[in-house]
Motif scaffolding. Structure first.
Motif, PDB file in Angstrom:
ATOM      1  N   THR A  18       8.351 -70.182  93.089  1.00  0.00           N
ATOM      2  CA  THR A  18       8.840 -69.872  91.742  1.00  0.00           C
ATOM      3  C   THR A  18       9.474 -71.102  91.106  1.00  0.00           C
ATOM      4  N   LEU A  19      10.263 -71.817  91.903  1.00  0.00           N
ATOM      5  CA  LEU A  19      10.913 -73.020  91.393  1.00  0.00           C
ATOM      6  C   LEU A  19       9.884 -74.062  90.976  1.00  0.00           C
ATOM      7  N   THR A  65      15.441 -84.242  95.170  1.00  0.00           N
ATOM      8  CA  THR A  65      15.532 -83.084  96.063  1.00  0.00           C
ATOM      9  C   THR A  65      15.759 -83.519  97.504  1.00  0.00           C
ATOM     10  N   LEU A  66      15.035 -84.539  97.935  1.00  0.00           N
ATOM     11  CA  LEU A  66      15.210 -85.040  99.298  1.00  0.00           C
ATOM     12  C   LEU A  66      16.636 -85.568  99.505  1.00  0.00           C
ATOM     13  N   GLY A  67      17.125 -86.356  98.552  1.00  0.00           N
ATOM     14  CA  GLY A  67      18.465 -86.928  98.684  1.00  0.00           C
ATOM     15  C   GLY A  67      19.543 -85.867  98.754  1.00  0.00           C
ATOM     16  N   THR A 114      19.883 -77.127  92.836  1.00  0.00           N
ATOM     17  CA  THR A 114      18.677 -77.942  92.714  1.00  0.00           C
ATOM     18  C   THR A 114      18.936 -79.079  91.734  1.00  0.00           C
ATOM     19  N   VAL A 115      18.228 -80.170  91.933  1.00  0.00           N
ATOM     20  CA  VAL A 115      18.432 -81.377  91.138  1.00  0.00           C
ATOM     21  C   VAL A 115      17.100 -81.879  90.615  1.00  0.00           C
ATOM     22  N   GLY A 116      17.163 -82.826  89.686  1.00  0.00           N
ATOM     23  CA  GLY A 116      15.954 -83.411  89.136  1.00  0.00           C
ATOM     24  C   GLY A 116      16.200 -83.972  87.746  1.00  0.00           C
ATOM     25  N   ALA A 117      15.097 -84.308  87.059  1.00  0.00           N
ATOM     26  CA  ALA A 117      15.204 -84.773  85.681  1.00  0.00           C
ATOM     27  C   ALA A 117      15.875 -83.693  84.851  1.00  0.00           C
ATOM     28  N   ASP A 118      16.790 -84.115  83.978  1.00  0.00           N
ATOM     29  CA  ASP A 118      17.642 -83.133  83.286  1.00  0.00           C
ATOM     30  C   ASP A 118      17.769 -83.496  81.816  1.00  0.00           C
ATOM     31  N   ALA A 173      13.958 -75.544  97.586  1.00  0.00           N
ATOM     32  CA  ALA A 173      13.795 -76.746  96.777  1.00  0.00           C
ATOM     33  C   ALA A 173      12.824 -77.726  97.432  1.00  0.00           C
ATOM     34  N   LEU A 174      12.872 -77.829  98.768  1.00  0.00           N
ATOM     35  CA  LEU A 174      11.949 -78.729  99.462  1.00  0.00           C
ATOM     36  C   LEU A 174      10.510 -78.239  99.353  1.00  0.00           C
ATOM     37  N   THR A 175      10.313 -76.921  99.375  1.00  0.00           N
ATOM     38  CA  THR A 175       8.969 -76.369  99.175  1.00  0.00           C
ATOM     39  C   THR A 175       8.444 -76.737  97.797  1.00  0.00           C
ATOM     40  N   ALA A 176       9.298 -76.580  96.785  1.00  0.00           N
ATOM     41  CA  ALA A 176       8.907 -76.948  95.422  1.00  0.00           C
ATOM     42  C   ALA A 176       8.612 -78.441  95.335  1.00  0.00           C
TER      43      ALA A 176
END
Length: 568
Positions: A41-42, A72-74, A85-89, A338-341
């Motif tokens: 879903t994510l 996500t890894l970090g 969850t993290v990423g471009a924002d 999050a790692l799956t995504a």
């Protein structure tokens, strides 16, 4: 992407996460199925948003994929939260987009300055985590945050109008963008506009149904199908084209003094916003086991996320409230979701560039228009305007600073306004005369506790705020005015509301004690409940000046011991 609206209560989060996972393997791998579902879903929600946010910053869409994967890894390795969850924002991207574009225009290289900025942000966040600076996240008040988000939403809206209308983009300055769009109004492509608005409408409808429904992906898929079926490229609809596949070019940090001088102020501002948003998300979405949020360790996770994003050749990343909410609503209970995504997004970045060739640029504009309306907190603005007009002015000032000035300058002004507002609130505190409630030992503000009884020659005064440099003068003048009017034989300072005392305020207390001594007035301090305040009284010599025997646990105890005719 945006600041949170807190749609999920902590109780519902725990109940969702606590449901047993169905299936034979549930006992061996509890929650595995739910994490995988949450990851799928994510990914469905993340793919279009990361592409759109990358374009918002002036980058190729696939750079957003690498930013998400690296971040996500970090965070999964170093962060504390199992759900965040993290990423471009979209909250921070407009802050650095214009500044980096200006640097690139003056001879810089966007592909170099953006990763360098991410590395600087990563280092600052790591330091914040190590030094336990989570309290800094509280520097921005709700009105200032609301004004900041309103200004950012206007920037996102204006920046996406060229893509929505099928016009070439140009300036990164908001006023210039509006002027350029107006000058090209005759060239607006109605088909592109219809695509972008349809994407916006589909996303809004899906959000109303459930946050788990990947409205952006559904809308993007339908828009892409429409482009292919009706050959809309021939009608002037711009598409992404085949994206480069494979890993990004290797980035080697090369931070010279000039880069450091230009990027450090911007990195400080972005770090503050990231800390603020991370603390909000961490505290809003508790882990399934109900543990308290460890904001400082989450700062370490965001620091690592930004470092890896920089090394991947991407740009600064942030915690995401809406995507974290999706993980929670989907039943995720660990970073496995999050790692799956991230694995799915990485596969798309490495080998799926051709799948995105016919995605219309107007569709990405529609995605960001939905983000813009999401972070424009109209209900909060109206509530503050109705209940606190002075703080509504903070919203307007911050929003206009963000809109009319470079965003990083507007953010700095917002931080300053927030701090000034806090100091102003502190300076408004004045000494309050207390009266004794008839038939009790309670001293209370007059008119609020019932019938009072007079106690001759006794003046009890409370100060219900930290006693600091900002209000020390008003405290001293207020106390002296009361002494002139009342002319008591005993003055008791009720200190239950004084949480802290600094050096400047301690000098005011010493001056007050000196005036009392010169006038033959007994001076006592009662109910110093704050440990910090008690330590300050000792440290700055106030206890030595008035005597340890003039500190009391209650006002009534002080009055009974020191009023005229009594002995200590």
């Amino acid at each position: 992407m945006a600041m949170p609206q807190l749609p999920i209560s902590p109780g519902s989060e725990r109940s969702i996460a606590a449901e047993p996972a169905p299936g034979v393997g549930a006992s061996r791998f509890p929650g595995l199925g739910r994490d995988i579902v949450a990851g799928l879903t994510l990914a469905a929600i993340t793919i279009p948003e990361q592409m759109a946010t990358a374009r918002l910053g002036g980058f190729e869409p696939q750079i957003g994929f690498f930013a998400f994967v690296a971040a996500t890894l970090g965070f999964a390795v170093f962060g504390a939260s199992r759900l965040l969850t993290v990423g471009a924002d979209s909250t921070i991207t407009p802050i650095f987009a214009g500044a980096l574009a200006a640097l690139a225009g003056s001879g810089g290289n966007l592909g170099h300055t953006a990763p360098t900025l991410a590395l600087l942000v990563g280092v600052l966040l790591l330091l914040s985590g190590v030094l336990r600076l989570g309290w800094i996240a509280a520097l921005l008040s709700t009105p200032v945050i609301t004004g900041f988000l309103a200004g950012v939403s206007i920037h996102i809206l204006v920046s996406q109008l060229p893509g929505l209308f099928g016009l070439p983009g140009g300036s990164h300055k908001l006023v210039s963008q509006v002027q350029e769009i107006y000058a090209q109004r005759g060239a607006i492509n109605p088909v592109s506009t219809a695509i972008g608005l349809s994407v916006l409408a589909i996303m809004l409808v899906c959000e109303r149904i459930t946050a788990r429904l990947p409205g952006a992906l559904i809308a993007l898929g339908l828009a892409t199908m429409a482009v292919m079926l009706f050959r809309l490229e021939a009608r002037g609809v711009a598409v992404l084209g085949v994206l480069p596949e494979g890993l990004p070019p290797r980035f080697s940090p090369d931070l010279g003094w000039e880069d450091f001088r230009q990027l450090l102020p911007l990195a400080l501002i972005i770090s503050l916003v990231v800390m603020m948003q991370t603390a909000t998300v961490s505290r809003s979405f508790r882990d399934p086991d109900g543990r308290e949020a460890n904001v400082d360790r989450d700062f370490l996770g965001l620091g690592a996320a930004n470092l890896l994003a920089g090394l991947a050749g991407a740009f600064p990343v942030n915690a995401s409230p809406p995507r974290t909410a999706v993980v929670v609503e989907s039943g995720g209970g660990s970073q496995l979701g999050a790692l799956t995504a991230a694995a799915l997004v990485l596969a798309l970045a490495l080998a799926g560039g051709a799948l995105l060739a016919h995605v219309p640029e107007a569709a990405l504009a529609g995605v960001l228009l939905c983000v813009a309306q999401r972070i424009f907190r109209l209900s909060t603005i109206l509530t503050i305007a109705r209940q606190a007009p002075a703080e509504f002015a903070l919203i307007l000032c911050t929003a206009f600073a963000i809109i009319l000035l470079p965003i990083e300058t507007g953010v700095a002004i917002g931080v300053g306004l927030s701090l000034i507002h806090g100091v102003w609130m502190t300076t408004r505190s004045q000494p309050i005369e207390f009266s004794k409630i008839a038939g009790t030992t309670i001293w209370w503000p007059p008119g609020e506790g019932g019938e009072t009884e007079p106690v001759p020659d006794v003046l009890v005064v409370a100060f219900q705020a930290p006693l600091l440099f900002a209000n020390a003068q008003s405290f001293q003048h207020g106390m002296l005015d009361l002494l002139e009017r009342q002319r008591p034989a005993l003055l008791v300072l009720e200190a239950g509301g004084i949480a802290a005392i600094d050096y400047t305020a301690a000098q005011s207390l010493l001056a007050l004690a000196g005036v009392c001594r010169d006038r033959g007035i007994a001076f006592a301090i009662a109910r110093v409940e704050s440990v910090r305040a008690r330590q300050a009284l000792q440290q700055f010599g106030v206890v030595a000046a008035i005597g340890q025997d003039h500190l009391f646990h209650s006002v009534d105890e002080a009055v009974g011991a020191l009023r005229p005719g009594a002995s200590v």
